[in-house]
Enzyme design. Structure first.
Site, PDB file in Angstrom:
ATOM      1  N   GLY A   1      64.741  45.840  33.352  1.00  0.00           N
ATOM      2  CA  GLY A   1      64.001  45.574  34.583  1.00  0.00           C
ATOM      3  C   GLY A   1      63.522  44.147  34.737  1.00  0.00           C
TER       4      GLY A   1
ATOM      5  N   LEU B   1      69.486  51.414  36.546  1.00  0.00           N
ATOM      6  CA  LEU B   1      69.223  49.979  36.395  1.00  0.00           C
ATOM      7  C   LEU B   1      69.381  49.504  34.937  1.00  0.00           C
ATOM      8  CD1 LEU B   1      68.255  47.382  37.856  1.00  0.00           C
ATOM      9  CD2 LEU B   1      65.936  48.005  37.160  1.00  0.00           C
ATOM     10  N   ASP B   2      70.203  48.476  34.735  1.00  0.00           N
ATOM     11  CA  ASP B   2      70.380  47.830  33.426  1.00  0.00           C
ATOM     12  C   ASP B   2      70.838  48.812  32.345  1.00  0.00           C
ATOM     13  OD1 ASP B   2      69.536  45.446  34.564  1.00  0.00           O
ATOM     14  OD2 ASP B   2      67.446  45.788  34.043  1.00  0.00           O
ATOM     15  N   ALA B   3      71.511  49.871  32.758  1.00  0.00           N
ATOM     16  CA  ALA B   3      71.906  50.901  31.797  1.00  0.00           C
ATOM     17  C   ALA B   3      73.412  51.097  31.736  1.00  0.00           C
ATOM     18  CB  ALA B   3      71.223  52.226  32.143  1.00  0.00           C
TER      19      ALA B   3
END
Lengths: 284, 284, 284, 284
Positions: D201, D227-229
């Site tokens: 994040g 998100l960001d995964a």
């Protein structure tokens, strides 16, 4: 050579370096190392000074009193004074894995660590022969839910009897109680087998493999009540590739773990670490 | 914020830190950074102090004189005083390869480098459009055996006219003459595409490939008359594997070269480098 | 699980992968790992294949003969066939420094190395207790100019009696004779405490300190007659700073040495190394 | 040299390598690179083969059909076939930070990236001059809560009109909608300025500073709805010390970000990446 080590914390203001260095100069202190740091966030000033004791004008057990009067009180400093002798007394806690234990003991054997190791404690008997081979007493405390509290109590007593200064968890697979931790604030060093804060808790290599990371790591930190969340002392990493299995990651990671843990011990022994909130200053 | 930066060298003795810090305190200098180093080999003491000028009691152009009288002479110090403004003036020398040039210019563009770039000089015309796009004058000096001496003379004049403080060789493929180097002592930074002292001279990636190394590197250093033998400022490395061709090594290496060179420039701009014999102290 | 490992070298041409993989498939070989490499310089093709022996249609001692006839001869291949059992027999040579020895023995103890260690040889008696603690025979061969030739002869005999497959020089401070080396071609692994080809020979940390490098390293390589010039197996590095003394560099470097040496041993044990001229292919 | 690249996935079984390599051999395919991987977890076999097209017996647009019939169907393979020409078409999304953009464009300029860049899209106008200097069309799409959906729709149309193959988010500070992402599955590469999964994040450098980590990192990954995964392509790290401010961490981190992102782009361009679940195989 006997040395004194003074670590100072106070609100940043003009004249601190001058006051401390002038104090050492006036009393004929030969400075070996001096290092400062200003924390921008809390606006505190930190300083570590190490100097030779032999020629110092103030007697060893008078230093704190004189320093407080002549410098410390004026700047409302917090400070700790320590000496490089006698050697600190370190207890090692292990379970079954031997790589960190061997790494520590081999440095102890070769004289790299200026430390006494009065005992090793384990919840398993497996590593007793290794420890015995180094001439170090080994204590076996089997632990289960029922006896944990009682065993910890006996461990603490044993550590106190042996005048242990600090504890190293060399891949010790038990979570220490808050009570145990409070007996050794900022004096229990743990090695966690991940790049914290990633992969807190159990089986971090499995979690790293599952997430598909390209780099794994290890983290040495002081133990606090929150699991794997204490002040970080040292970290390092190693590359892994898609073909590395969890078992290979474990082997790759162990090479990092042992070196990171031993570096943290080295900093601790040299009094190069200052804990500030949940972070560390490493005067190096 | 305007700052003064003092770098000191003298024989190690008691009282130096006290004297310098007391001097700054007495004159109302607000210390931003202070760092010391004792070289065990030559037994010299080094110190770098940076403080705010606004509140300082001594006028900018009086500092050196007052410091000499009150501190420097007493310890037979050598020292340099500099200021963070005006920005230093940097000339860049390039040939045909663009990676280091782009890296420097992109940091200049984004404001990461506190520097003026009055000109770029090249022995080829290829990179003229790149330099022009950044609004920087570009000078083309074609060089061959016959005209080298004359061209260098004109380059030196051009640098002097432009009040250039230091020169960066961003993969400039010409060897500078001793005469040129002597005009800019410890003020020419070169990036060499190997892990010095391994692979001095031409075609280091070819040499590295031939030798079968598993790691390649890059080295930023101050230029001295002996080729690739000047004081090292910064180095870094990258892993290569048996299947990497020389061309792949070149690409892998370029990523290291540009970052290492830019770090060296950053240290130089911040006056964090002190040359001692053929080594450097990096006050960082 | 018992496995066979085939390493192939031949002129690159079409159909090699097809021929080898078809050979394994036809004979019911379950491939565990297969890896190829084309050396652009000498235009040779290399391949390493490891497969399960249990289900393989060809008897262990017939494989070479059948492979030659059905595949090898057709492509004029050179090849070596080996098996993961019985475990290879490794001799360790040491002098006085213990860090590499401990690292190897701790991996041996924990089962990380699939190896037999029938003996340790040293030119000093210091490490005898360490070796004895692991239940491994220790042989002391004091060496001076006069007896070197004779002592080496006895060492070779001892290695042969013990059916030693390869030798590890774990910071052994004697230069082996050409005669000794020729008895174990590509089967003597040395750890050199520098980032080769930088700082060949004695006292590399002193040389690194003098040159003012910012990164130090260690190199594991096969021993050839030219000192520190044999095929490199593995290298790694660590950062140093201007304040690090030679003694600190030694300590920092030892952490690299032991891990690099153990990685090289691991590759050698797994038959993942192919020497090509003076370089190595690491099938990993 | 024109090449074909085949990436295969199927249940692991005997004979796959033989079947594929025999297919290439039979049709006169000159193999440039071949690499295999067995995923132990899902027990799938993966293979990447690249071969020259010029001499290949099967016409470019017949390969898939013939391969399916002769090999693919037999092993129930999934596969993708691609060609190194024409060059893939890449769109770059940026906001205000220029370091990743410059790094990509400088590689594009020097010919390191075999790619077309038909356009750059930004939610700010700041970087327009940079993009223009490289002769690339720049599109400004200001984004707020109200217009986001509509703007994304227009962006997608623009990408489609320009026949964009994949998208690079070079520090683009907007979160893409699921709808946008679904238009480019495994074809949007993002650079996240932390060592994922740590510090997901916003403001990861602030979080890293607060946690007191000793190493920071950057991660290039394919964008998925979480998100960001998404699947990690490449990561790298850099050391920080207690005295580094957040601003210094940002600068140190940017050097990592740009190199990591460009490596990910390089792998993607060379079709060296295979996504498996939420992980990546990098055939390198």
């Amino acid at each position: 050579m006997q040395t004194a080590i003074l670590i100072i914390q106070c609100k940043d203001s003009k004249g601190i370096v001058a006051a401390v260095s002038e104090f050492l100069y006036r009393n004929n202190g030969n400075i070996i190392e001096i290092d400062q740091h200003i924390d921008q966030e809390i606006e505190d000033f930190f300083m570590r000074a190490e100097w030779e004791l032999d020629t110092f004008a103030i007697a060893k057990d008078e230093i704190i009193k004189v320093f407080a009067k002549e410098v410390g009180d004026r700047f409302q400093m917090k400070y700790t004074l320590s000496f490089n002798t006698p050697k600190p007394r370190m207890a090692i806690f292990v379970s079954k894995l031997s790589h960190c234990l061997f790494d520590i003991l081999s440095r102890y054997y070769s004289g790299q660590f200026q430390v006494e190791i009065p005992l090793v404690i384990s919840n398993h008997a497996d590593l007793k022969p290794v420890v015995k081979a180094f001439g170090i007493p080994f204590y076996h405390f089997p632990i289960n839910k029922e006896n944990k509290r009682e065993q910890e109590k006996m461990q603490i007593e044993l550590l106190q009897e042996n005048k242990v200064d600090f504890v190293v968890l060399a891949r010790y697979m038990q979570i220490l109680s808050g009570n145990f931790i409070n007996h050794f604030p900022s004096r229990i060093i743990n090695i966690h087998h991940s790049f914290l804060p990633a992969f807190v808790g159990a089986k971090p290599y499995h979690a790293a493999h599952k997430r598909g990371v390209k780099i794994i790591g290890a983290t040495a930190h002081y133990v606090t009540e929150e699991l794997d969340a204490g002040p970080i002392i040292e970290q390092d990493v190693a590359r892994v590739r898609h073909h590395n299995t969890v078992e290979e990651m474990v082997q790759i990671g162990q090479d990092i773990e042992k070196v990171v843990l031993s570096k943290a011990i080295k900093y601790h022994l040299a009094r190069k670490i200052q804990v500030v909130g949940n972070r560390t200053i490493i005067f190096n």
